[in-house]
Design a protein around this motif. Sequence first.
Motif, PDB file in Angstrom:
ATOM      1  N   ASN A 136       0.849  -1.299   0.022  1.00 36.24           N
ATOM      2  CA  ASN A 136       0.090  -0.021   0.123  1.00 36.24           C
ATOM      3  C   ASN A 136       1.009   1.366   0.092  1.00 36.24           C
ATOM      4  O   ASN A 136       0.420   2.222  -0.708  1.00 36.24           O
ATOM      5  N   TYR A 187       0.054   3.833  -2.644  1.00 41.63           N
ATOM      6  CA  TYR A 187      -0.465   5.219  -2.375  1.00 41.63           C
ATOM      7  C   TYR A 187       0.738   6.192  -2.304  1.00 41.63           C
ATOM      8  O   TYR A 187       0.528   6.937  -1.404  1.00 41.63           O
ATOM      9  N   ARG A 227     -12.600   1.108   0.400  1.00 44.69           N
ATOM     10  CA  ARG A 227     -11.619   1.773  -0.479  1.00 44.69           C
ATOM     11  C   ARG A 227     -11.777   3.241  -0.373  1.00 44.69           C
ATOM     12  O   ARG A 227     -12.885   3.801  -0.403  1.00 44.69           O
ATOM     13  N   THR A 241      -8.614  -3.993  -4.407  1.00 51.31           N
ATOM     14  CA  THR A 241      -9.782  -4.658  -3.774  1.00 51.31           C
ATOM     15  C   THR A 241     -10.696  -4.298  -2.689  1.00 51.31           C
ATOM     16  O   THR A 241     -11.596  -4.510  -2.306  1.00 51.31           O
ATOM     17  N   LEU A 301      -6.096  -4.418   3.991  1.00 50.80           N
ATOM     18  CA  LEU A 301      -6.095  -4.097   5.327  1.00 50.80           C
ATOM     19  C   LEU A 301      -7.070  -4.886   6.352  1.00 50.80           C
ATOM     20  O   LEU A 301      -6.835  -5.117   7.392  1.00 50.80           O
TER      21      LEU A 301
HETATM   22  P1  ADP Z   1      -6.756  -1.483  -1.338  1.00 53.01           P
HETATM   23  O1  ADP Z   1      -5.553  -1.109  -1.312  1.00 53.01           O
HETATM   24  O2  ADP Z   1      -6.930  -2.953  -2.306  1.00 53.01           O
HETATM   25  O3  ADP Z   1      -7.861  -0.532  -1.926  1.00 53.01           O
HETATM   26  P2  ADP Z   1      -7.028  -1.762   1.457  1.00 53.01           P
HETATM   27  O4  ADP Z   1      -7.700  -2.470   2.062  1.00 53.01           O
HETATM   28  O5  ADP Z   1      -5.272  -2.251   1.325  1.00 53.01           O
HETATM   29  O6  ADP Z   1      -7.406  -1.967  -0.093  1.00 53.01           O
HETATM   30  O7  ADP Z   1      -6.815  -0.154   1.592  1.00 53.01           O
HETATM   31  C1  ADP Z   1      -7.969   0.396   1.804  1.00 53.01           C
HETATM   32  C2  ADP Z   1      -7.951   1.589   1.643  1.00 53.01           C
HETATM   33  O8  ADP Z   1      -7.064   2.383   2.409  1.00 53.01           O
HETATM   34  C3  ADP Z   1      -7.269   2.076   0.135  1.00 53.01           C
HETATM   35  O9  ADP Z   1      -8.213   1.997  -0.722  1.00 53.01           O
HETATM   36  C4  ADP Z   1      -6.736   3.450   0.557  1.00 53.01           C
HETATM   37  O10 ADP Z   1      -7.616   4.471   0.112  1.00 53.01           O
HETATM   38  C5  ADP Z   1      -6.336   3.337   1.793  1.00 53.01           C
HETATM   39  N1  ADP Z   1      -4.857   3.443   2.028  1.00 53.01           N
HETATM   40  C6  ADP Z   1      -4.458   2.145   2.570  1.00 53.01           C
HETATM   41  N2  ADP Z   1      -3.202   2.270   2.568  1.00 53.01           N
HETATM   42  C7  ADP Z   1      -2.699   3.474   2.462  1.00 53.01           C
HETATM   43  C8  ADP Z   1      -1.461   4.324   2.502  1.00 53.01           C
HETATM   44  N3  ADP Z   1      -0.253   3.689   2.915  1.00 53.01           N
HETATM   45  N4  ADP Z   1      -1.754   5.684   2.276  1.00 53.01           N
HETATM   46  C9  ADP Z   1      -2.872   6.143   1.890  1.00 53.01           C
HETATM   47  N5  ADP Z   1      -3.789   5.529   1.798  1.00 53.01           N
HETATM   48  C10 ADP Z   1      -3.805   4.258   1.939  1.00 53.01           C
END
Ligand code: ADP
Length: 745
Positions: free
Chosen positions: A650, A654, A699, A709, A713
């Motif tokens: 992630n 991101y 998301r 997806t 997390l």
């Molecule tokens: P995905 O990455 O598949 O969308 P995740 O469950 O890993 O799903 O993450 C959920 C949401 O949290 C992501 O869609 C993103 O918006 C936010 N997110 C996760 N990690 C980060 C990060 N390191 N920096 C910024 N936003 C994050």
Amino acid sequence: MTLTNARELSAFVSRNSNLSETVLGEIMDAVPVAIYMTDAHGRLTYFNPAAAKLSGRSPEIGTDQWCVTWKIFLSDGTPLRHDQCPMAVALTGGEAPAGMECMAERPDGTRFWFTPYPAVLRDAEGRVVGGINVLIDITERKNAHREVSEQFRAIVETTPQCVKVVAPDGTLLFMNPPGLEMLGASCPAAVIGQSVYNVIAPEDQERFRVFNQMICGGKRGSLQFEIVGLKGARRHMETHAAPLQHADGTTVHLAVAHDITERKRAEGSSFLLSAVVDSSDDAIISKDLDGVISSWNKSAERLFGYTSEEAIGQTVASLLIPEDRQEEEPDILARLRRGERVDHFETVRRRKNGSLIDISLTISPVKDLEGAIIGASKIARDITESKRVRAKLMESEARFRQLADSMPQMVWTARPDGSVDYFNERWYEFTGFGRETRGDTNWERILHPEDLQRTRDSWGAAVSSGQPYNVEYRFRDRRENRWRWFIGRALPVRDGTGKVVKWFGTSTDIDEQKRVEDQLRRANQDLEQFAFSASHDLQEPLRSIKIYSELLMKRHAHSLDGEALKFMSFLRNGATRMETLVRDLLTYTQATRFDEPPKVTDANEALKTALANLSGAIGESGAQVTTGPLPSLPVNGTHLQQLFQNLIGNALKYRSPKRPPAVHVEAERQNENWVFSVADNGIGIDPEYKENIFGLFKRLHTSGEYSGTGIGLAICRRIVDRYHGRIWVESEPGRGSIFRFTLPV
Ligand code: ADP
């Protein structure tokens, strides 16, 4: 001429050798004293009738030598040869001992005692011409003396007291058997002949020395002193001593001593008793059978205000008993006369200042030596305070019961040994047991047989260790005729010293909660099962869609127009996304499938694997990943790797368009947890969504902006939950985020 000057007789004979032999012979024949004469060689030349009578034989003139007797013995009984008898000693030029006591035996076996007075006869030139011996019969005196000493011996040996003779220097010359026993001496030699100071208590030795000197100096006296026997036992002795003229002329110390240890102890204990009575906190009073006070201790003075001078001689009834209780005393006195005790009789008495006082009385009859009841001793205790405490206790107990009865749980208390001594109302309602059943193990009667042993063991362990009790079990619900789950809890109540004085326990109905938990667990299992098979089954048709759409593109792209081609690419992208979704979902359902106890995992290894899997994305984004020292911990290796991979993935995904991504991973110990952190310099997260993002499919972006997806997390949270840890994010939008999670040490 008397017996006692026999020596003079022999001297007279030797001096008057010029007397006519006839006259001399007549004199000697007539005296009732045994006399005989010998020549220079000791051969018998003459003996008088008294000598024949004493010796019990007819001596032979010219043949018998040295003595007229038949057999001679020394006073100690050893035989004495005739040629060594005093006459022989005198004639052969020796010095015969004066006043010697000898014993002789007659031919008929009878014995007699005598003292010989031998004298040597000399002629004018001084040559020895013969000898004369006078034998004084001392048998009678000897017998009389023996009788006395026999009597003395009998007295000394039969007296239970210690009889001893001590020399002026302290040597113990004699001691009778009772004395030896008092000293613990196994044989006379253990003490006789030794210093008496060996057995006198060190602190009394000087006094004894002075006393011994006084007695040996001719005075009488008595002394009390302690002895320390050979076996270490101390005894208190009282001795009465008198000087005794010893055979060798010295004066010794003769004493009769008796053991007064018991008497001393009795004196000591009566002293102790009066000290106890005086120092007692309770009033101790004695009275006669008419109720007249005869003794009054200090506490009685303190409690009632009268001094002993004021109280002694008064009646209890007039001094202490209030008007409205006067009838108590005749009753008490009547009971005492019957020999009965009055135990802990709670009543009220009046002080000197008129105020009333709550007391508890214990009265026992006092008997004289013949066993007749002569009065009573009474102990009066001030119970004002304990009455107040008792009332308070009852009040607080009543409050406790009221509270316990109003509780929806079953409440109980138990003694330190684990026996239940109280149940609240709820218990009786639930079980239907009678109120009299308490303090036993009747709770076992309604316990599920499968839970019985486990519950018994837990309770036993709690009671013996003093640790809290916590156990789930089923009780029979008689109303619904089924088992209900309860959680039993108990805590020990301790006193100031930490000793358990009571157990306070509850049984709480958790049947509903248990059922919901069960349902939830089953639903979760079903869900997992469904997601697992669904994602499995979905993969197959998905693969077909992908394969056929790719074949269609490969073989028929030329015959498709622009719009059809666009649709085809949507189709393919959709299938790919769905494939990732299904894969992630599968990972999610399987995330906590490792049920075996985790081995220790090196977090560095797990991170290495995660980075290897992400090497493509790292290389492509030009990211820099740094790490601090990481621990080894009891967590499944795959779980840790999934955590790192999702969080670092992630951080790369991101990332900020303005700078190359920098990720830092580290861990820090906080009490019983490791706190891991994955920090990035990416786009950050709006605080509003801090919680949200850990939900399934949650998301913040469209797949057009960032692929994904919304499961990553959620997987992380599921893993951390399994270890009872926590996961959270701290972020500043536009600057970066720090994801932290805890795992056990
Ligand atoms: P995905 O990455 O598949 O969308 P995740 O469950 O890993 O799903 O993450 C959920 C949401 O949290 C992501 O869609 C993103 O918006 C936010 N997110 C996760 N990690 C980060 C990060 N390191 N920096 C910024 N936003 C994050």
